[in-house]
Every structure is written in C-alpha cells, then in structure tokens.
Design a protein around this motif. Structure first.
Motif, PDB file in Angstrom:
ATOM      1  N   ALA A 282      -6.849   5.514  -0.916  1.00  0.00           N
ATOM      2  CA  ALA A 282      -6.624   6.808  -0.258  1.00  0.00           C
ATOM      3  C   ALA A 282      -5.869   7.767  -1.182  1.00  0.00           C
ATOM      4  CB  ALA A 282      -5.836   6.615   1.032  1.00  0.00           C
ATOM      5  N   TYR A 283      -5.233   7.241  -2.205  1.00  0.00           N
ATOM      6  CA  TYR A 283      -4.452   8.097  -3.101  1.00  0.00           C
ATOM      7  C   TYR A 283      -5.286   8.696  -4.233  1.00  0.00           C
ATOM      8  CZ  TYR A 283      -0.745   5.466  -0.762  1.00  0.00           C
ATOM      9  OH  TYR A 283       0.074   4.877   0.162  1.00  0.00           O
TER      10      TYR A 283
ATOM     11  N   SER B 243       0.802  -1.220   0.000  1.00  0.00           N
ATOM     12  CA  SER B 243       0.000   0.000   0.000  1.00  0.00           C
ATOM     13  C   SER B 243       0.833   1.268   0.000  1.00  0.00           C
ATOM     14  CB  SER B 243      -0.981   0.006   1.178  1.00  0.00           C
ATOM     15  OG  SER B 243      -0.308  -0.224   2.377  1.00  0.00           O
TER      16      SER B 243
ATOM     17  N   PRO C  40       2.925   3.229  -5.217  1.00  0.00           N
ATOM     18  CA  PRO C  40       1.487   2.966  -5.041  1.00  0.00           C
ATOM     19  C   PRO C  40       0.618   4.209  -5.225  1.00  0.00           C
ATOM     20  CG  PRO C  40       2.773   2.014  -3.236  1.00  0.00           C
ATOM     21  CD  PRO C  40       3.689   2.925  -3.996  1.00  0.00           C
TER      22      PRO C  40
ATOM     23  N   PHE D 185     -13.413   0.301  -1.326  1.00  0.00           N
ATOM     24  CA  PHE D 185     -12.327  -0.223  -2.149  1.00  0.00           C
ATOM     25  C   PHE D 185     -11.578   0.879  -2.897  1.00  0.00           C
ATOM     26  CE2 PHE D 185     -14.675  -3.876  -1.006  1.00  0.00           C
ATOM     27  CZ  PHE D 185     -13.780  -4.930  -1.030  1.00  0.00           C
TER      28      PHE D 185
ATOM     29  N   THR E  13      -9.225  -3.303   5.616  1.00  0.00           N
ATOM     30  CA  THR E  13     -10.690  -3.377   5.528  1.00  0.00           C
ATOM     31  C   THR E  13     -11.106  -4.280   4.372  1.00  0.00           C
ATOM     32  OG1 THR E  13     -10.884  -1.142   6.396  1.00  0.00           O
ATOM     33  CG2 THR E  13     -12.785  -2.002   5.207  1.00  0.00           C
ATOM     34  N   ARG E  14     -10.431  -4.084   3.239  1.00  0.00           N
ATOM     35  CA  ARG E  14     -10.827  -4.844   2.053  1.00  0.00           C
ATOM     36  C   ARG E  14     -10.450  -6.314   2.188  1.00  0.00           C
ATOM     37  NH1 ARG E  14      -9.213   0.398   0.046  1.00  0.00           N
ATOM     38  NH2 ARG E  14      -7.105  -0.130  -0.630  1.00  0.00           N
TER      39      ARG E  14
ATOM     40  N   ALA F   9     -11.951   8.010   1.944  1.00  0.00           N
ATOM     41  CA  ALA F   9     -10.784   7.131   2.106  1.00  0.00           C
ATOM     42  C   ALA F   9      -9.678   7.800   2.906  1.00  0.00           C
ATOM     43  CB  ALA F   9     -10.266   6.703   0.732  1.00  0.00           C
TER      44      ALA F   9
ATOM     45  N   SER G 296     -13.466  -2.831   9.677  1.00  0.00           N
ATOM     46  CA  SER G 296     -13.294  -1.384   9.582  1.00  0.00           C
ATOM     47  C   SER G 296     -12.756  -0.838  10.892  1.00  0.00           C
ATOM     48  CB  SER G 296     -14.632  -0.705   9.303  1.00  0.00           C
ATOM     49  OG  SER G 296     -14.922  -0.770   7.950  1.00  0.00           O
ATOM     50  N   LEU G 297     -11.751  -0.006  10.788  1.00  0.00           N
ATOM     51  CA  LEU G 297     -11.253   0.669  11.991  1.00  0.00           C
ATOM     52  C   LEU G 297     -12.051   1.954  12.165  1.00  0.00           C
ATOM     53  CD1 LEU G 297      -7.483   0.091  11.310  1.00  0.00           C
ATOM     54  CD2 LEU G 297      -8.786  -0.863  13.201  1.00  0.00           C
ATOM     55  N   ARG G 298     -12.534   2.166  13.361  1.00  0.00           N
ATOM     56  CA  ARG G 298     -13.231   3.423  13.636  1.00  0.00           C
ATOM     57  C   ARG G 298     -12.236   4.579  13.585  1.00  0.00           C
ATOM     58  NH1 ARG G 298     -15.362   0.610  18.131  1.00  0.00           N
ATOM     59  NH2 ARG G 298     -13.991   1.879  19.440  1.00  0.00           N
TER      60      ARG G 298
ATOM     61  N   LEU H 177      -3.464   5.316   6.314  1.00  0.00           N
ATOM     62  CA  LEU H 177      -4.855   5.289   5.852  1.00  0.00           C
ATOM     63  C   LEU H 177      -5.032   4.299   4.706  1.00  0.00           C
ATOM     64  CD1 LEU H 177      -5.743   9.085   5.957  1.00  0.00           C
ATOM     65  CD2 LEU H 177      -6.969   7.278   7.171  1.00  0.00           C
ATOM     66  N   GLU H 178      -4.069   4.295   3.793  1.00  0.00           N
ATOM     67  CA  GLU H 178      -4.156   3.347   2.677  1.00  0.00           C
ATOM     68  C   GLU H 178      -4.025   1.911   3.202  1.00  0.00           C
ATOM     69  OE1 GLU H 178      -5.056   3.761  -0.294  1.00  0.00           O
ATOM     70  OE2 GLU H 178      -4.254   2.138  -1.531  1.00  0.00           O
TER      71      GLU H 178
END
Lengths: 87, 406, 422
Positions: free
Chosen positions: B132-133, A19, B69, B129, A55-56, C210, A61-63, A48-49
């Motif tokens: 974040a980028y 990620s 990424p 899905f 999550t995926r 996100a 899911s993290l709160r 975050l990524e």
C-alpha cells in the motif's frame, strides 16, 4: 501461505508491527482488543497495508465494505476471521 | 516578489564519509574517501562495483518505527538529514506563523530500492503483493512530503527534478519562496539509488568509472579521469529570510547571494554555452565580480569532455587558473540530487573555517584544463564568497554564490 | 517593475483523440473517455477502468528516433508542445532562446518504460540482481524524469531555466505556477509549461489498487468516474499531456500575439498531515486558494468558474468542497464548480495542466464543461457542480485547484485577457 482458519490478537499484533511499525508511546502488548486503532497510532493506510499482508499470508481477501467502520483490533479480527471461514 | 535576502541557518549532512556535518567536514579536510565496494547487494557481476555508501546509518536508531515500513532507504536518510538541519538551526518552528515554513527538495530516481522490491512482488507474485505504500514511497515527491509531515511544515512544498543540477535548483527555488513570503525553507537534496536496478540505470549514463580501485575510480580534472562513482546521501539546508534570522539571533553560515539556471538543448548545432552563462548570471545576481569569488566547487564529472567544458567555462569567466577550484565530492561519489546541496554545505564550511578542501587522489590537474585545481593539501584562505556549479544530464546547468553574512 | 504573465498558446493530448479541438469537443459534450484498460491485460486487477489516449505518435508528428528514444509520457509532452508552440505563433528561429524556459510537471515520469524494461532486465521479476546486458541505452532517462523536460526544451530550443516539477498530482498546476514565477522574477520571457503522465501500467494500477484509491466499477466504465456523486467509489486513472505557452505580457503585445488569458495568481501549501490522507476541513487548500486570489488581486466574487480537483474519491470531494467554502465564503454556493475528471479521468501530473487548458477554453467559448455522471449528489457536496451538461456562461476569471499525495494543495487563477488591456 498459512492455511490457518483463524487469526489471533497476537497474529494481528505481529502483522501490525511488520506492516506499519509501532508508535513508541504505545504498548501493543497490553490489552488492546477494544482500543481504537487511531489511539494505537494506526491510520487507514496502516490498516490497508495490514489487510494486504493478511491477503498474502492467509490467502483471504477482504471485500471493500468489510473494512469500512472497522475501528478496533477486535472488529478487525472479526472481519478477517469471518472471511477466513468463507474460503 | 521581493528581493529579500536568504541566509543559511542550519546544515544537515548525511554523507558516505560522515554521518553529520562535522564528521563529514573533518573527513573532507583529511581527504578521507568513503568509496569502496558496494555492500548493499552483490555488485560483483556488474561492470561498476564501487560506490559511496552511508554505511553507519542504522535506520531504526533514527527513524520512528511507524515510518520504517513505508520509507525507502534514501527517504530515511532524508528524514535524518532534515532533522539534523532543523536542530542545527535551533529554530522554534512552533513560534513561526502558520504556513511560514516549507520544503523544496530535489530528486532523481525517487525511492528506487523500494520500487524495485514492489516491481518484483508484482511481476513474480502478482498485484496483491504490492505494498500500500508503493503509491508514494517510490515517487519523486516523497522526501518533500515526508519531511513536511514530520516537522509540520505547511508552507510551500515542491520537488524538482533536473538530474544532478537539482541540488542547486531546489535551493534556488527555496529562495524564490522566501521572496514570495515564506520565512523558512528546508531545502536541498538527499538521494541515492544503490539497488541493482538503480545501478544498472546509472550504468547506462555511460559516465561511471569501471575502475575497481577506490583511489583511482573518480579523478576529476585528472589526465586519468575515466568517469565517476555513484553515491548516496546529500544535505538539507535551513534557508531563512535574513531579517527573521537576525531577529531571532540565529547563527548564520552565509547568504545565498546568487543563483541561476540555464539549459543547453544541444540541437541545431547550438554551442554549449549554458554553463558559462549560468555562472555569469549567478555572479550578476549576487552583484559580485569574478575576482571577488574566492573558491569554486566544481561539478567535476570526471568525464574528459565534461571536465574540459567545465574548465573552459570557468577560465572564460575568471581567466585561466585565476581562482582555486576544488571537488571534494570525489570522497563521496556523486550523490545525484544530493551532490550539489552537499557542495553548498561544504562551501559554507569553507567560509566558516577559512580553508579550501582539496580534491584527494588527484595528483595534478590535467595540463589542458586551464584551472587552478586544489590538490595535495587543503589551502588556508580568507573566503568571503564561494561559487558552486552543477550540471544535469541532457543539458541542465546551475550555479550558486554563497557569501559570508554581513 | 511588475511583470505580468499571459497564455499565448495551448496544446493537448487528452484521452480520446489528440489535439485541443478534439479535447474540447469531448469535455464540452459531457461524453466520457473512460473504458476498460486496453494497453495491457488488466484481468487480475481490482480496478480495470482507465481513460486512455488514442495517441498515434507518427500521426502526431514524432520521428522514428523520437519514438524509440522517448517514453509515452515524453511523446505526449512533445506532441502537445509542438501544438502549443504552433498555436502561439512564436517565431522560434528568431527568438532570444536564452529567454525561453521550460517548467513541466510529471508525477510518475517514464513509469511505463521503466516497468517494461524492469520486466526484461529481471526476466519477468525472477531476478533481484537484474541483468545489465539487457539494459537499453535510454534506461537512465527512463528512470530520471528530467528527461521529459529535456525533450520539451529541445523542441522549444530553450536555453533559459528548465525544470521538471514533480509534486505528485499537483505537478501540472505547480509547473504552470512555477513557470509564471520564472517570468515574473525576470528569469525568462517565455516559458513552455504544462504537465504529462502516462501511468496506465501494471505497477501504477497495482499500487492504486492496494490503497483502494481507484474505482472497482468495472462493469460500467463510462460511469466509473463520478465526482461529487453519492455513489462515487474511487478515481479512474487517466493519461495525457497539456501545454500552456506562458509569455511576459509586454513581450506578447509587442509581437501582436493572441492572448488567451492571464496567469493571475498561484498558491501552494502542504497539509503536513499524511502522505495520502486529507484533513477533512481542507484548511491548506483553502489557504492555497486565498494566496492565488491575493496574488491575482481578485475578490472571491470575481471567480466565475471553479475547475475542481474532483477526483471521485470519497475523501477528496468532501475535502475540496469544504476548502472551496472556506476560501470563497457565500460565493461558493453561487459559482459553478465542475470536475472534468468525470470525463478524462485523473492523469496525475498531467491533469492540472489539462484542467487549465479546459479553463482557458471555457473562458474563450463562454461554456463551462460539466461534471459527467453526477446524478445523485453526496449531501456533503452541496455546491453547484454543473451536472451532466455544459452550461453557457461568460467567465472573466477561473480558479483551478488540485490536491496530491505528499500533502500538496495548489490553486491557480486565470483571468480574461481584456483585464490586461489597462
């Protein structure tokens, strides 16, 4: 999606590499559990990524508040694993 | 605003037919085209299946792992070209005053392949899905931001979108920033949207050739012109305040002596005089007369009406067949925001080496175009000043004059 | 020759009802236009609040072909342009159109149409090799946002330099700054400048989700955007457009135009730090402010109102507060600062232009629009943010600042027209 109930430091290293890549000057294969993410070359966006990827992959899911103050791989694992137990 | 002059002290080229300036220049002088069937995805189902791809680019060899990424393919090409341009200029960025260096880039579709993938994630699997980028990897300012961060360029930054005129408009804007006080600007465009969604968008411009023969697919100013081919890549230039460049003893490719932009709204039957106006104003801005221009690098859309309009504008300014006109861009395909920046680099190399590259694959200029198109072989000539012309969909026109540094 | 730039016409399509009058009624009242997203079903998203425009293209004077051809962002831009040009009193039929330019900002362009058409071409995301048989003829124009500047240029009949500026969330400010530069350098006498964005679509909502940039405060939409408040937790997406007709001072005087304000200074810097993160000390924004003040030849004390970026994210409001203090010194504690994003959300590339129109109106009406929802200031945010209700004050010069993804930091200074009398 994995139905694992725990993720390990090796899982986390893989997820971070996928990620957010890895800083050329840092050896992720060493003992990094307590090394702050900032020193590992990872910023909040990278986390975050990584959280999105978790999550995926793991369906958890993290709160918002659960990532606040997470500064090391150990804290990150603790947060994810606590959430995995919850689901 | 001062009238400081701005000179080019670094070139960073990434083109389908050359991964750096000299490889590209050699390919252009040899008339070697990189137009070929698309390999990045299966394009066989589309009416257009040829493109100029930068095939030899292996991202992990050039881009830090941390950035992979979060970057689209064209942003990686962009970072690579900016690295090359700054290295070529041999400037010590750390020795410049704080805020003295900035970035002015051009864009068209942004990081579109990245964007298509995230759209697919969203629509096929759901919002969780989406990367974040995505919030910046796709958007039009991404190259300016990433180049600025990578090199610590904290001066003025901007991204302009004027379709395919952008490669000149960004550079014109860089000179404006130098006149407002910047010392150095990384400027130009590196672009490309060779993914299925990007190609389908480009198809709807109605300007792409459906030829499947790479040698016949992009024939600007030819009687057989039937559209052009898309490509990816472009060039960044290091544009520097002339006195600062002189002080550090920089090698200078040439001066950005003139620039102008105009628009043709095409409403109320207003005549489309914008291209001619842009050329005349760029010449005025450079304080040169038409006969002092030694070569023109044309926009060369290879769409018959557009070719005719360009040929007539050039003839109106210079006289019929009075100046050599060339379009080596048919070796790369059209690079959208990157095309005109690469033409500027090519013009500076022409000045450096005293040679005008030809427009390969075109056997002869269509007789009704009143221009002296350089075909067959490159021409050797003393080139002091070159004009670069660019147009963008909807009515954008831009022109720039580069000249040998005095 | 020192060419000066003034504003002679304004137009707005803002959340709530369209037009400058309705826009000013909203932001001077302290009401908010934020609500649960109505343009699509946002149930599955983390943040479901937005500030939407109740925009009817037909009522706004767009023709059927224009509506078919244009994305919502272009429609906003055209409607606001028509309002601003009418307001300016310019006689376009007799104007020298070669001296008219366009400098328009947009961060995400025609993203709503792009996504809608993607969904069709891919059959709901099912196919990577999208089907070109379903491509509409406007697809290229939806993908390349220079099409927005083209539409504005057609309305204005512009034949001079035309540009779309896409610097993320500083696009609106930068487009006005760029337009002013075009006039100062002599490339144009009139520039239609402004910004537009219509980002309230699934892909934009998802990408802000996100990175948790948008607020999850879905149960209280009206209170969701709360800049500088201790309980703020993210921005609220907005949409809209605003236009400022820029004109060379002598040109405006010769035709007896009403002059709203002078575009006195503009500065922009990159933080070269992070695509989404901000350096805590706000150094680059402070530098942009200093540049704008220098160009305006004004001391910090001359600024009577600071229109803040105030996006209501944790990091922005702190960053910005630090920057204002660095740039304005002690005056930072005396000057009123407010964020109208509390009422109209954050419309990305449009917001800078909407904020400049608000600044023009604040000078005109001697009334500073408030920061709504600011009940409990963040201790780190310790300036005078004009909480909850508008404040009467004569303002001779205003500063508007912006910050955007990519690291862009920008500042514009507007000054009262009287200053230009000399």
């Amino acid at each position: 999606m994995s139905d694992a109930t725990e993720i390990t430091i090796d899982d986390l290293k893989r997820i971070m590499r996928e990620s957010a890549g890895e800083d050329e000057s840092i050896d992720l294969d060493g003992d990094i559990l307590e090394v702050p993410f900032a020193e590992l070359g990872y910023d909040s966006l990278a986390l975050l990524e990584a959280a999105g990827r978790i999550t995926r992959e793991y369906g958890v899911s993290l709160r918002d508040d659960e990532l606040d103050g997470v500064e090391t791989p150990r804290a990150f694992l603790d947060a994810v694993n606590a959430a995995l137990v919850r689901v | 605003m001062s009238t400081a002059s701005a000179v080019v002290t670094g070139l960073g080229v990434v083109a389908p037919n050359g991964m750096d300036t000299e490889a590209y220049w050699t390919a252009v002088l040899d008339g070697r085209s990189a137009i070929a069937p698309i390999t990045r995805f299966d394009a066989s189902r589309y009416p257009v299946s040829l493109a100029g791809e930068v095939r030899d680019f292996t991202a992990k060899d050039h881009i830090p792992s941390r950035l992979l990424p979060q970057t689209d393919h064209m942003t990686r090409l962009s970072l690579y070209a900016a690295d090359k341009a700054l290295a070529d200029s041999q400037v010590d960025l750390g020795g410049l005053p704080e805020f003295a260096a900035g970035v002015s880039s051009a864009s068209t579709m942004g990081g579109f392949e990245f964007g298509q993938r995230e759209l697919e994630n969203l629509w096929s699997k759901g919002g969780q899905f989406v990367s974040a980028y995505q919030s910046f990897a796709w958007f039009y300012a991404v190259n300016t931001g990433q180049v600025s961060i990578r090199h610590g360029l904290r001066g003025p930054g901007s991204a302009l979108v004027t379709d395919q005129a952008g490669g000149l408009d960004a550079v014109g804007n860089a000179r404006r920033q130098i006149r407002k006080g910047a010392t150095l600007m990384v400027t130009g465009g590196v672009d490309g949207a060779l993914c299925p969604l990007g190609l389908v968008g480009q198809l709807t411009s109605g300007e792409l050739s459906t030829s499947t023969d790479p040698a016949r697919a992009y024939l600007p100013f030819s009687a057989d012109a039937d559209g052009h081919v898309p490509g990816e890549g472009g060039a960044y230039l290091v544009l520097e305040e002339a006195a600062a460049a002189r002080r550090r003893g920089a090698r200078v490719y040439g001066e950005l002596a003139g620039y102008a932009a105009t628009f043709d709204p095409g409403t109320d039957g207003t005549p489309r005089t914008g291209l001619e106006r842009a050329i005349r104003r760029a010449l005025d801005d450079a304080q040169v007369r038409p006969e002092q221009i030694d070569v023109v690098f044309a926009d060369a859309a290879a769409v018959p009406d557009l070719d005719r309009a360009e040929a007539e504008a050039l003839a109106a300014v210079f006289g019929p067949r009075a100046v050599p006109v060339t379009a080596p861009k048919n070796t790369t395909g059209r690079l959208y925001a990157g095309g005109a920046s690469l033409d500027l680099a090519t013009a500076l190399l022409s000045i450096r080496d005293g040679v005008i590259p030809r427009t390969p694959n075109v056997e002869a200029c269509a007789p009704d175009h009143p221009i002296d198109l350089v075909v067959g072989e490159p021409r050797t000539a003393d080139i002091g000043r070159a004009l670069v012309v660019a147009r963008g969909r909807g009515g954008f026109n831009a022109a720039a004059v580069v000249r040998r540094a005095s | 020759m020192n060419r000066r730039v003034v504003i002679t016409g304004i137009g707005a399509v803002a959340p709530g009802e369209s037009g400058v009058k309705k826009y000013w009624e909203l932001i001077s009242s302290g009401r908010t236009a934020t609500r649960i997203i109505s343009s699509f079903d946002s149930t599955a998203f983390r943040s479901r609040v937005a500030a939407e425009c109740d925009f009817d293209p037909v009522e706004s004077g767009l023709g059927q072909r224009e509506i078919r051809r244009m994305d919502r962002a272009s429609q906003f831009a055209v409607a606001a342009t028509r309002e601003a040009l009418a307001d300016s009193g310019l006689d376009l039929a007799h104007a020298d159109r070669e001296r008219i330019g366009v400098s328009f900002g947009s961060a995400v362009g025609c993203t709503t149409s792009m996504e809608r058409e993607y969904a069709v071409l891919s059959d709901g995301g099912a196919e990577w090799l999208v089907d070109h048989d379903y491509a509409i003829t406007q697809l290229y124009d939806h993908f390349v946002p220079s099409s927005i500047a083209v539409e504005v240029a057609r309305v204005a009949g512009a034949q001079g330099p035309v540009t779309l500026v896409s610097d993320g969330c500083t696009s609106g400010l930068d487009a006005v700054g760029h337009g002013a530069d075009l006039i100062r350098e002599g490339s144009a006498d009139i520039v239609v400048s402004g910004g537009t964005d219509a980002p309230i679509s699934p892909i934009t909502v998802a990408c802000f989700d996100a990175i948790k940039a948008t607020t999850p405060r879905n149960d209280e939409p009206g209170q969701a955007s709360r800049p500088f408040d201790a309980t703020r937790n993210g921005l609220v997406l907005g949409e809209g457009a605003a236009v400022l007709v820029l004109e060379e001072l002598e040109h405006a005087r010769r035709r007896g135009a009403t002059i709203y304000a002078e575009v006195a200074g503009f500065g922009t810097r990159c933080n070269a730090y992070h695509m989404t993160g901000l350096r805590a000390d706000g150094t680059e924004m402070a530098e942009a402010i200093r540049l704008a003040l220098t160009e305006a030849r004004l001391a910090p004390e001359a600024i009577g109102y600071v229109n803040a970026h105030g996006s209501s994210t944790k990091q922005n409001d702190r960053h910005e507060t630090a920057a204002i203090k660095t740039a304005l010194g002690e005056h930072a504690y005396r000057v009123p600062v407010s964020s109208i994003k509390s009422m109209i959300g954050h419309s990305l590339g449009a917001i800078g232009a909407l904020e400049l129109v608000a600044c023009v109106l604040a000078m005109q009406y001697s009334l500073i629009p408030p920061t709504a929802n600011l009940h409990e200031p963040d201790p780190v945010c310790d300036l005078d943010y004009v909480p909850l209700t508008a404040r009467e004050a004569r303002v001779d010069a205003v500063l508007s600042v912006g910050s955007g993804f990519g690291g862009f930091q920008s500042a514009v200074v507007l000054a009262r027209p009287e200053r230009t009398a000399a």
